[in-house]
Design a protein around this motif. Sequence first.
Motif, PDB file in Angstrom:
ATOM      1  N   ARG A 292      22.839 -30.572 105.765  1.00  0.00           N
ATOM      2  CA  ARG A 292      21.968 -30.583 104.591  1.00  0.00           C
ATOM      3  C   ARG A 292      21.858 -29.221 103.928  1.00  0.00           C
ATOM      4  NH1 ARG A 292      16.497 -33.093 106.490  1.00  0.00           N
ATOM      5  NH2 ARG A 292      15.898 -32.182 104.495  1.00  0.00           N
ATOM      6  N   ILE A 293      21.773 -28.175 104.717  1.00  0.00           N
ATOM      7  CA  ILE A 293      21.577 -26.850 104.142  1.00  0.00           C
ATOM      8  C   ILE A 293      22.391 -25.838 104.923  1.00  0.00           C
ATOM      9  CG2 ILE A 293      19.903 -25.006 103.718  1.00  0.00           C
ATOM     10  CD1 ILE A 293      17.818 -27.066 103.196  1.00  0.00           C
ATOM     11  N   ILE A 294      23.040 -24.944 104.219  1.00  0.00           N
ATOM     12  CA  ILE A 294      23.816 -23.870 104.831  1.00  0.00           C
ATOM     13  C   ILE A 294      22.874 -22.700 105.097  1.00  0.00           C
ATOM     14  CG2 ILE A 294      25.741 -22.285 104.457  1.00  0.00           C
ATOM     15  CD1 ILE A 294      26.870 -24.442 102.551  1.00  0.00           C
ATOM     16  N   PRO A 295      22.994 -22.022 106.229  1.00  0.00           N
ATOM     17  CA  PRO A 295      22.089 -20.911 106.532  1.00  0.00           C
ATOM     18  C   PRO A 295      22.104 -19.848 105.445  1.00  0.00           C
ATOM     19  CG  PRO A 295      23.425 -21.461 108.436  1.00  0.00           C
ATOM     20  CD  PRO A 295      23.961 -22.257 107.295  1.00  0.00           C
ATOM     21  N   GLY A 296      20.927 -19.313 105.148  1.00  0.00           N
ATOM     22  CA  GLY A 296      20.822 -18.296 104.115  1.00  0.00           C
ATOM     23  C   GLY A 296      21.671 -17.074 104.407  1.00  0.00           C
ATOM     24  N   ILE A 297      21.837 -16.733 105.691  1.00  0.00           N
ATOM     25  CA  ILE A 297      22.622 -15.558 106.038  1.00  0.00           C
ATOM     26  C   ILE A 297      24.096 -15.771 105.698  1.00  0.00           C
ATOM     27  CG2 ILE A 297      23.047 -16.277 108.431  1.00  0.00           C
ATOM     28  CD1 ILE A 297      22.368 -12.701 107.198  1.00  0.00           C
ATOM     29  N   LEU A 298      24.562 -17.030 105.789  1.00  0.00           N
ATOM     30  CA  LEU A 298      25.941 -17.315 105.391  1.00  0.00           C
ATOM     31  C   LEU A 298      26.110 -17.196 103.883  1.00  0.00           C
ATOM     32  CD1 LEU A 298      27.132 -20.324 107.614  1.00  0.00           C
ATOM     33  CD2 LEU A 298      27.495 -17.891 107.925  1.00  0.00           C
ATOM     34  N   ILE A 299      25.100 -17.639 103.157  1.00  0.00           N
ATOM     35  CA  ILE A 299      25.144 -17.510 101.704  1.00  0.00           C
ATOM     36  C   ILE A 299      25.225 -16.033 101.325  1.00  0.00           C
ATOM     37  CG2 ILE A 299      23.883 -17.891  99.553  1.00  0.00           C
ATOM     38  CD1 ILE A 299      25.024 -20.417 100.792  1.00  0.00           C
ATOM     39  N   CYS A 300      24.457 -15.208 102.010  1.00  0.00           N
ATOM     40  CA  CYS A 300      24.477 -13.768 101.757  1.00  0.00           C
ATOM     41  C   CYS A 300      25.862 -13.202 102.025  1.00  0.00           C
ATOM     42  CB  CYS A 300      23.438 -13.075 102.631  1.00  0.00           C
ATOM     43  SG  CYS A 300      23.288 -11.295 102.335  1.00  0.00           S
ATOM     44  N   CYS A 301      26.479 -13.646 103.126  1.00  0.00           N
ATOM     45  CA  CYS A 301      27.809 -13.165 103.472  1.00  0.00           C
ATOM     46  C   CYS A 301      28.824 -13.588 102.423  1.00  0.00           C
ATOM     47  CB  CYS A 301      28.225 -13.685 104.845  1.00  0.00           C
ATOM     48  SG  CYS A 301      29.890 -13.200 105.341  1.00  0.00           S
ATOM     49  N   ILE A 302      28.735 -14.817 101.971  1.00  0.00           N
ATOM     50  CA  ILE A 302      29.668 -15.332 100.974  1.00  0.00           C
ATOM     51  C   ILE A 302      29.565 -14.533  99.674  1.00  0.00           C
ATOM     52  CG2 ILE A 302      30.132 -17.319  99.474  1.00  0.00           C
ATOM     53  CD1 ILE A 302      29.251 -19.041 101.970  1.00  0.00           C
ATOM     54  N   CYS A 303      28.345 -14.206  99.288  1.00  0.00           N
ATOM     55  CA  CYS A 303      28.143 -13.482  98.037  1.00  0.00           C
ATOM     56  C   CYS A 303      28.472 -12.003  98.159  1.00  0.00           C
ATOM     57  CB  CYS A 303      26.703 -13.664  97.561  1.00  0.00           C
ATOM     58  SG  CYS A 303      26.352 -15.345  97.012  1.00  0.00           S
ATOM     59  N   LEU A 304      28.734 -11.538  99.373  1.00  0.00           N
ATOM     60  CA  LEU A 304      29.152 -10.154  99.575  1.00  0.00           C
ATOM     61  C   LEU A 304      30.488 -10.108 100.298  1.00  0.00           C
ATOM     62  CD1 LEU A 304      25.723  -8.627 100.720  1.00  0.00           C
ATOM     63  CD2 LEU A 304      26.753  -8.514  98.448  1.00  0.00           C
ATOM     64  N   ALA A 305      31.290 -11.162 100.140  1.00  0.00           N
ATOM     65  CA  ALA A 305      32.539 -11.274 100.895  1.00  0.00           C
ATOM     66  C   ALA A 305      33.666 -10.439 100.316  1.00  0.00           C
ATOM     67  CB  ALA A 305      32.976 -12.750 100.971  1.00  0.00           C
ATOM     68  N   VAL A 306      33.497  -9.962  99.101  1.00  0.00           N
ATOM     69  CA  VAL A 306      34.506  -9.136  98.445  1.00  0.00           C
ATOM     70  C   VAL A 306      33.807  -7.882  97.937  1.00  0.00           C
ATOM     71  CG1 VAL A 306      36.219  -9.016  96.595  1.00  0.00           C
ATOM     72  CG2 VAL A 306      35.773 -11.188  97.735  1.00  0.00           C
ATOM     73  N   PRO A 307      34.408  -6.697  98.083  1.00  0.00           N
ATOM     74  CA  PRO A 307      33.775  -5.481  97.548  1.00  0.00           C
ATOM     75  C   PRO A 307      33.344  -5.666  96.104  1.00  0.00           C
ATOM     76  CG  PRO A 307      35.675  -4.888  98.872  1.00  0.00           C
ATOM     77  CD  PRO A 307      35.670  -6.395  98.794  1.00  0.00           C
ATOM     78  N   PHE A 308      32.084  -5.336  95.832  1.00  0.00           N
ATOM     79  CA  PHE A 308      31.505  -5.649  94.532  1.00  0.00           C
ATOM     80  C   PHE A 308      32.264  -4.993  93.380  1.00  0.00           C
ATOM     81  CE2 PHE A 308      29.749  -1.454  94.739  1.00  0.00           C
ATOM     82  CZ  PHE A 308      29.482  -1.104  93.425  1.00  0.00           C
ATOM     83  N   SER A 309      32.810  -3.803  93.617  1.00  0.00           N
ATOM     84  CA  SER A 309      33.513  -3.105  92.541  1.00  0.00           C
ATOM     85  C   SER A 309      34.750  -3.862  92.100  1.00  0.00           C
ATOM     86  CB  SER A 309      33.902  -1.697  93.001  1.00  0.00           C
ATOM     87  OG  SER A 309      34.680  -1.746  94.189  1.00  0.00           O
ATOM     88  N   TRP A 310      35.375  -4.615  93.014  1.00  0.00           N
ATOM     89  CA  TRP A 310      36.546  -5.403  92.638  1.00  0.00           C
ATOM     90  C   TRP A 310      36.137  -6.551  91.732  1.00  0.00           C
ATOM     91  CZ3 TRP A 310      39.835  -6.015  97.754  1.00  0.00           C
ATOM     92  CH2 TRP A 310      40.147  -4.736  98.233  1.00  0.00           C
ATOM     93  N   VAL A 311      35.075  -7.241  92.105  1.00  0.00           N
ATOM     94  CA  VAL A 311      34.646  -8.421  91.348  1.00  0.00           C
ATOM     95  C   VAL A 311      34.225  -8.027  89.935  1.00  0.00           C
ATOM     96  CG1 VAL A 311      33.018 -10.343  91.290  1.00  0.00           C
ATOM     97  CG2 VAL A 311      33.904  -9.542  93.480  1.00  0.00           C
ATOM     98  N   ILE A 312      33.608  -6.865  89.809  1.00  0.00           N
ATOM     99  CA  ILE A 312      33.149  -6.422  88.493  1.00  0.00           C
ATOM    100  C   ILE A 312      34.279  -5.829  87.662  1.00  0.00           C
ATOM    101  CG2 ILE A 312      31.656  -4.770  87.294  1.00  0.00           C
ATOM    102  CD1 ILE A 312      29.641  -5.096  89.524  1.00  0.00           C
ATOM    103  N   CYS A 313      35.046  -4.938  88.257  1.00  0.00           N
ATOM    104  CA  CYS A 313      35.988  -4.140  87.476  1.00  0.00           C
ATOM    105  C   CYS A 313      37.313  -4.846  87.214  1.00  0.00           C
ATOM    106  CB  CYS A 313      36.224  -2.799  88.166  1.00  0.00           C
ATOM    107  SG  CYS A 313      34.708  -1.812  88.258  1.00  0.00           S
TER     108      CYS A 313
END
Length: 354
Positions: free
Chosen positions: A111-132
């Motif tokens: 029913r629900i994925i753990p919040g810590i996994l969601i955090c990991c998924i949203c930080l799974a790639v270096p942020f500078s790559w996703v932006i730049c």
Amino acid sequence: MNTILLSNKLHKDRTYTYVVLFWSLVIFLYRVPVSLDLYRYYESVKSFQGNVFQMLDYVREMNIDFIYLTSLKILYDLGIPMSVGTAIYVSFYFLTTLTLLKFIFGNSGVRIIPGILICCICLAVPFSWVICVSRSTAAFCFLFWGLYLYVKKKNIYAAIFALLSVLTHVSMLIFILLTVVGVIITPIFQGRSKNKTIFMLIFLVVAVVGAGTLFSEVLNMLETISVADTRYNTYLGDNDKLVGNFLLSSNLSKGERAHIFVLLLFYPILLFQDKKWDMFSSVLLLCEIMLVFFNFTQPHMLIRTSMFVMPFFSVILCRCYAMNQKNRNLYKYFIYISIVCELWEFYNSRPDFL
């Protein structure tokens, strides 16, 4: 399987809002360095003399992938900051993966994925790559949504969004092909020979690493220019010459290198522990091999492949967490390390924030 992985207090839909707010805040506070691609895109739009239709024709004369610059031009002509467009693309890059997870695991009884996994998924790639590397990010938004529609068996719409991704960045053809190959080879891994096949392919990865390292050392001895193409200096910084082994190059920050190293180390662990081999598993395995290969050949493709693998890695991570209760501490340790790597990268980039 009917596992509730987290209480209903963290409803998934609310997570969408948090993701959009977080990445919008990061983008609006981020001052894009002049050496990076996103700065060049912004300046191209600002300096163009003409309306959006003229820019559309201008871009199409050079490349078939015209959607990204055209969308920025529309915002600019409307008086809307182009960073709004970047925020939208970056947010949807993650939201499409979360929507895919919600569909897959909702249908599986999780029913629900753990919040810590969601955090990991949203930080799974270096942020500078996703932006730049923003044009690739925009293209992945369309490609990931096409993947979501494919999983929902809406193949015609999936093909349309795959085409839109190519019209945003032509390199998506490589990742579409990779996904197709993953679908084709999946039955091979679903038999009894799965573990043997995985072992042989991982051996191939090790062999590529060894050959690449040897090749890199030979080039260094001959004082030849790097294996990496120097055309990518604008993406990766111009502080040092690129070297053969990208993860040992000073063109990456220590946080970026640690992050990618952790991911590359963890992918095979997930594959060995995956109890349900499917298309997501096959593509993750192919991406592991490609990442090692591109580490010695094309650094920019290393970045794009790291970005492409996110929904496939996320599905396997959440599935392993749900089905392998004894190993959850292992997954949590990996998640904590991954988050630390991302925070390290934010710390290294602090001069670029307001």
